[in-house]
Design an enzyme around this catalytic site. Structure first.
Site, PDB file in Angstrom:
ATOM      1  CG  ASP A 238      -0.325  -1.737  -7.248  1.00  0.00           C
ATOM      2  OD1 ASP A 238      -0.695  -2.245  -8.312  1.00  0.00           O
ATOM      3  OD2 ASP A 238      -0.649  -0.594  -6.883  1.00  0.00           O
TER       4      ASP A 238
ATOM      5  CG  ASP B  57      -0.495   2.787  -4.257  1.00  0.00           C
ATOM      6  OD1 ASP B  57      -0.478   3.913  -4.745  1.00  0.00           O
ATOM      7  OD2 ASP B  57      -0.771   1.769  -4.919  1.00  0.00           O
TER       8      ASP B  57
ATOM      9  CG  ASP C 271      -1.255   0.220 -16.173  1.00  0.00           C
ATOM     10  OD1 ASP C 271      -1.883   0.396 -17.227  1.00  0.00           O
ATOM     11  OD2 ASP C 271      -0.753   1.137 -15.509  1.00  0.00           O
TER      12      ASP C 271
END
Length: 1136
Positions: A468, A874, A768
């Site tokens: 990630d 996370d 994102d």
């Protein structure tokens, strides 16, 4: 690029032939994707030829249809195994699993999801029965626990074999020795496994119970009542306080905030840590009091539950007003479960619960992970079983099938059953527990937790690492780094100059303003009449800072002191704008960084609502600006704009900021923008171009009338609105270029470089934006400086995907950046081709990925490459990906603990991955491979001795060693030295980290393969033969001496072999060797029934045992020495 691809719609003779071939191929493909495409060939017209044209792998392919790319990978699939061969090679397993899956699907037939009408505060009015709002992460329940755990154990061939062997001892005719010799080890294995699973399951149960028993306030006709999270139903009105988790999916009805909106944190849902602004339904927000929600007759119509967390369609209807009020509901009116209220108190009506909430639909069920090493050992035990059957058949054949031969066959099978050692599973499981303990105790990676103790060896076999971005590679903290005005650039060290310029410009304005007229009006006139006059640096800085302070969607939030209420309030003009208790909220952390920076240089945003905002100057004056229009940022436009009117001067300004690609055509001609944007991007900064245009009152009024008209149109509304806004976006004055850095976590660059050198391919999967993801990929050196980046253009149809894949195929050694939508399209039509091309890239970045897409990519990689994958993340949005990978690593970060709790390994920082893989992964794999093979050797050697013994004594099915000798051999006499192999290491940890290239060898799986296994088999046969023949040659009159000599020599040989296998000595290994030897010598006194004590104390006994042991071990020591000298392993060159 796509324009240059020679596609020939004109169908030549060759093309017609190729088309025939394709049609034939598709018909051969049978049902499935191929059949679907065959239908298309018949249905679609000639113009769709491009759409159907298979992807080529060579330039010539377009002229010559021979190299039809579709046939490349699928030709391999076409040659499927048939009949008995297929059944033997795993078909039986496929059939069994298919039957089980069918039974499960019949038992758990899923209810069809439907749209629903939900009456406010009336759960009893629901026509359908909806699922309970309980979270359940457990694998088993009370009834399925024991059967489930036993199935997981006996699914392995090894354990099933032992169960059958142990059960056979209940048949008198087949009984060999004592029952405990078979049942004790099996019972021990099962007890350890069941206990471990029970503890894990109980922990999961506790975690679920904590979440399900959280209390919430439910609004009823009689007032508020407390209700457990698991008892919430569809239609309930739930009150959620600030910082409380939202328990189920709701439509947002009311808030305590004056603005009628609130912020929520969605990091556990989509991984984004910026706060999202949600708007209450205006009809219910306008009601005077809370209780009025029950006095109106209203309902919400909601679409059927689905996975997409970024969209929602519904309507709110109030029936008892005249006429009925209808409001359309969108994503901004929803509060999804697992998000947290960040401001105020909210009231919502529950529309989805339990399994139908967005967060649950986006998480996959955890599966039991089995390591590659375990699968390889399972294959080897099958090979051993084959050897066992062959050996037994040979024995019975040599007997000449005399007497009840089938009974003898079964007795031989039991006699040689030690070929497959039951202690293999015990040793490996204890070894795994030891590796887990070592990882957690490593001081270099503090805070690391091993949550799945069954797969530490996987850490040493990884080929793909999928990570990630936000919070994993970056700290998710934005810092303003650079301001560029074209002729002058300011960095972190020269911010004080900007501060003084801002201070001077505002003090000048106010010193002049104290005279007759405000200075900014004449200033503007001079600019517009003579644009050629160059502005001073000071005024340009002033303009730039003001633009950055005004052009955003940031809201300042004031936290009150503990003395007053605990509510969060939006600042009003008369409130105390003290800096200590102000925090900024926005949908993007970049914007917050920009506003924080303007505050640091003297221009502070102190308040904002839907119609105005206020700035405080360095001198303390408050400037008020009226917000006339806002054009929010979208991923298509890549820019945001705002039109404001300065209350003091009535000047109207249109400010705009956005990505350089979007802004370069909008601003006036300049010669520096493109170059400077490139420079900043190479530094890993996220760039924004800021521009402005001053409007007259007439220009604005004309724009507003056209804009309102466009917003009311029914057809092509978005296009018309965009066209009107674009009429303003012309010849704008370029003010500045800003650079913001998302700070990377400590040591991310060296860690990624280490992993790349270790031969691990790194893919970044992020939710994102494309620009941000590309930026971080460069700054973290995921993509090295010399590499090109191929940005995959957005595609929506098969034809576009086809052209874009061809364009990408021509690039060599370049990183791929692709968005989630394009990926979805490509996977639908060209799954195999895309994965094959992407796997050749040194790095891949997938942006705008949903949680399920991340998991899908991991699954695809595993299926297509067959290599081991590791996912690291996370946030709650990474859980599916972590569970889908062979090995999941969670980071405890700002986004909570959800990922770290679901992962197999939990770490505190990304840089710890390096040591976890290079050192612990290497050691776990190497040690388990050595341990597994040694335990097999231990079983093989005694089976060889039994075979020699039986063949010498007329093929009698009589055991060589009885009762305790057999149990003692596998446990107390050899257990400690063999198990001490878990402390062995071939390379020092410092070496493994300094030379990550050593890791590449591990991924080839050479430490445990059929080759190494065969070497151990040959060693076992040689040693077993020497020990048995030696003892038979040297024994005198009594048979009892054979047992004594051969057994003692066997124990000594095993201890010496452990010493031969060890690469780095540890003091515990020496202790284990001497302890075992001591145990054996001490036990000789009690083993009267097996040994003649008088004989074993003589010198004859000692020299005979020594002679046999030397003959069995010395050649191996010599061979090892020669191998070390003539072809040393790669690591030994480094350590020397």
């Amino acid at each position: 690029m796509a324009d240059q691809i020679p596609l020939y719609p004109v169908r030549s003779a060759a093309a017609a032939v190729a088309s025939h071939k394709r049609a034939a191929y598709y018909s051969a493909a049978g049902p499935g994707p191929g059949a679907d495409r065959r239908g298309r060939y018949q249905l679609e017209d000639e113009s769709a030829h491009l759409d159907e044209m298979p992807l080529m792998m060579s330039e010539e392919g377009f002229e010559n249809d021979e190299s039809d790319y579709h046939t490349l990978p699928r030709a391999r699939i076409a040659r499927r195994k048939r009949g008995l061969e297929w059944f033997v090679c795993g078909g039986w397993k496929f059939l069994c699993t298919s039957c089980c899956d069918w039974l499960i699907s019949v038992c758990q037939r899923k209810k069809e999801l439907k749209a629903r009408t939900v009456w406010l505060g009336c759960p009893e009015k629901c026509e359908e029965k909806h699922p309970r709002n309980a979270i359940k992460n457990q694998k088993y329940n009370v009834f399925t626990f024991i059967p489930g755990v036993l199935y997981e154990q006996f699914k392995f061939f090894l354990n099933l074999y032992f169960l059958v062997v142990s059960c056979s001892q209940f048949v008198p005719a087949l009984k060999i020795g004592y029952l405990y010799t078979y049942w004790a080890p099996l019972g021990f294995v099962l007890a350890v496994t069941i206990t471990r699973e029970a503890i894990d399951e109980f922990r999961r149960f506790q975690r679920d119970k904590d979440v399900n028993s959280q209390l919430y306030s439910k609004l009823t006709v009689r007032g508020k009542v407390q209700v457990k999270s698991s008892d919430i139903q569809v239609g309930d009105l739930i009150i959620v306080e600030k910082n409380q988790r939202i328990p189920s999916d709701m439509v947002f009805l009311r808030t305590s905030e004056k603005a009628g909106s609130c912020f929520i944190r969605t990091d556990q849902l989509d991984g984004e840590t910026d706060w999202k602004l949600k708007v209450a339904v205006s009809c219910t927000q306008r009601l005077p009091a809370l209780g009025d929600l029950f006095s109106i007759s209203a309902y919400v119509y909601a679409q059927k539950p689905q996975q997409d967390i970024h969209s929602f369609e519904g309507t709110f209807t109030r029936e008892d007003s005249d006429p009925p009020i209808h409001e359309s509901l969108s994503i901004e009116n929803t509060l999804w479960a697992s998000t947290i209220v960040a401001s105020g108190t909210v009231i919502g009506v529950v529309i989805y619960t339990g399994k139908e909430t967005r967060s649950v639909m986006n998480t996959s069920n955890p599966k039991n992970k089995v390591g590659l090493l375990d699968l390889e050992l399972n294959q080897l035990t099958k090979a051993l079983f084959l050897a066992l059957v062959v050996l037994s058949v040979v024995m019975v054949t040599l007997q000449g099938f005399a007497g009840p031969w089938y009974r003898n066959l079964f007795r031989f099978l039991l006699l040689f059953s030690y070929i497959i050692p039951i202690s293999l599973r015990v040793n490996l499981d204890m070894g795994k527990a030891a590796y887990g303990w070592m990882i957690m105790k490593d001081e270099n990676i503090p805070g690391t937790v091993v949550r799945t103790s069954t797969i530490p060896e996987e850490l040493g076999r990884l080929v793909y690492l999928l990570t990630d971005k936000t919070g994993t590679l970056t700290q998710n903290e934005m810092v303003f780094k650079r301001l560029h005005l074209g002729t002058v650039s300011y960095g972190m060290d020269t911010m004080d100059e900007i501060q003084s310029h801002v201070l001077n410009s505002y003090s000048q304005v106010y010193s002049q303003a104290s005279g007759s007229n405000p200075s900014s009006v004449p200033l503007r006139r001079t600019q517009s009449s003579t644009p050629k006059v160059k502005k001073s640096v000071s005024s340009r800085i002033h303009e730039a800072v003001k633009a950055i302070a005004l052009c955003h969607n940031v809201t300042p939030v004031y936290e009150f002191r503990a003395g007053t209420t605990g509510e969060t309030e939006f600042a009003e003009a008369d409130q105390d704008f003290s800096d200590e208790n102000r925090t900024y909220q926005a949908s993007s952390p970049d914007e917050v960084a920009l506003v924080r920076w303007t505050e640091s240089v003297g221009l502070t945003l102190v308040s904002r609502d839907l119609t105005s905002m206020q700035l405080k100057t360095p001198g303390g004056q408050v400037l008020t600006y009226c917000i006339l229009q806002i054009f929010p940022f979208t991923s298509e436009s890549k820019r945001m704009g705002i039109i404001v009117r300065d209350e003091s001067t009535a000047e109207i300004t249109f400010y705009m900021k956005g990505a350089d690609v979007a802004m370069s055509t909008i601003v006036q001609y300049n010669d520096w923008l493109e170059e400077e944007c490139g420079n900043m991007a190479r530094e890993g900064l996220r760039t924004l171009v800021v521009a402005k245009r001053t409007l007259t009152e007439e220009q604005y009024q004309d724009f507003e009338s056209r804009y309102s008209q466009a917003k009311l149109s029914i057809h092509d509304r978005t296009l018309k609105v965009a066209a009107v806004v674009e009429s303003l976006e012309r010849e704008m004055e370029l003010l500045c270029l800003t650079g913001v850095e998302d700070q990377l976590q400590a040591d991310v660059r060296p860690t990624l470089e280490m992993l790349r050198n270790a031969g691990i391919k790194i893919w970044m999967l992020t939710g994102d934006k494309l620009e941000t993801a590309t930026c971080i990929a460069k700054s973290s050196h995921l993509v090295s400086r010399t590499q090109d980046i191929h940005i995959f253009r957005p595609v929506t149809s098969r034809g576009e995907a086809h052209l874009e894949l061809n364009a990408f195929r021509r690039k060599h050694d370049c990183a791929l950046v692709i968005s989630g939508d394009s990926l979805e399209v490509c996977l639908r039509y060209y799954e195999h081709e895309l994965v094959e091309l992407a796997c050749q890239c040194p790095a891949v970045v997938c942006c705008r990925c949903s949680p399920t897409q991340k998991a899908h990519i991991v699954t695809l990689l595993r299926q297509h490459t067959g290599k081991r994958t590791c996912a690291i993340g996370d946030g709650g949005n990474d859980v599916s990906m972590i569970q889908a990978a062979d090995c999941g690593i969670g980071i405890e970060g700002k986004e909570g603990k959800q990922a770290s709790l679901a992962a197999d390994f939990s770490i505190t920082q990304f840089r710890h991955v390096g040591r976890l893989l290079m050192v612990h992964g290497r050691n776990s794999y190497k040690r388990s491979a050595a341990l597994g093979q040694f335990v097999m050797h231990r079983g093989l050697i005694i089976s060889t001795m039994q075979a020699v013994f039986s063949s010498v004594f007329y093929f009698a099915s009589v055991p060589l060693y009885q009762g305790f000798l057999m149990v003692g051999y596998a446990t107390i006499y050899t257990m400690f030295p063999v198990f001490s192999l878990v402390l062995d290491q071939d390379v020092k940890p410092e070496m493994a980290i300094l030379y990550p290239e050593l890791y590449k060898d591990l991924t080839k799986g050479r430490s445990l393969s059929f080759k190494t296994f065969l070497i151990w088999v040959l060693i076992s046969i040689y040693q077993g033969g020497i020990l048995m023949y030696g003892a038979l040659l040297l024994f005198e009159a009594e048979f009892v001496h054979v047992v004594a000599i051969s057994f003692t020599a066997l124990i000594l040989t095993e201890l010496l072999m452990v010493a031969l296998t060890i690469r780095t000595w540890h003091w515990l290994m020496v202790v284990a060797e001497f302890l075992s030897l001591g145990c054996y010598v001490a036990s000789l006194a009690f083993l009267n029934e097996y040994f003649d004590v008088a004989f074993i104390t003589t010198v004859t006994f000692l020299w005979k045992v020594s002679a046999i042991t030397v003959v069995s071990c010395l050649p191996l020591y010599v061979l090892k020495y020669l191998k070390r000298k003539l072809s040393p392993p790669s690591y030994s060159k480094l350590s020397s």
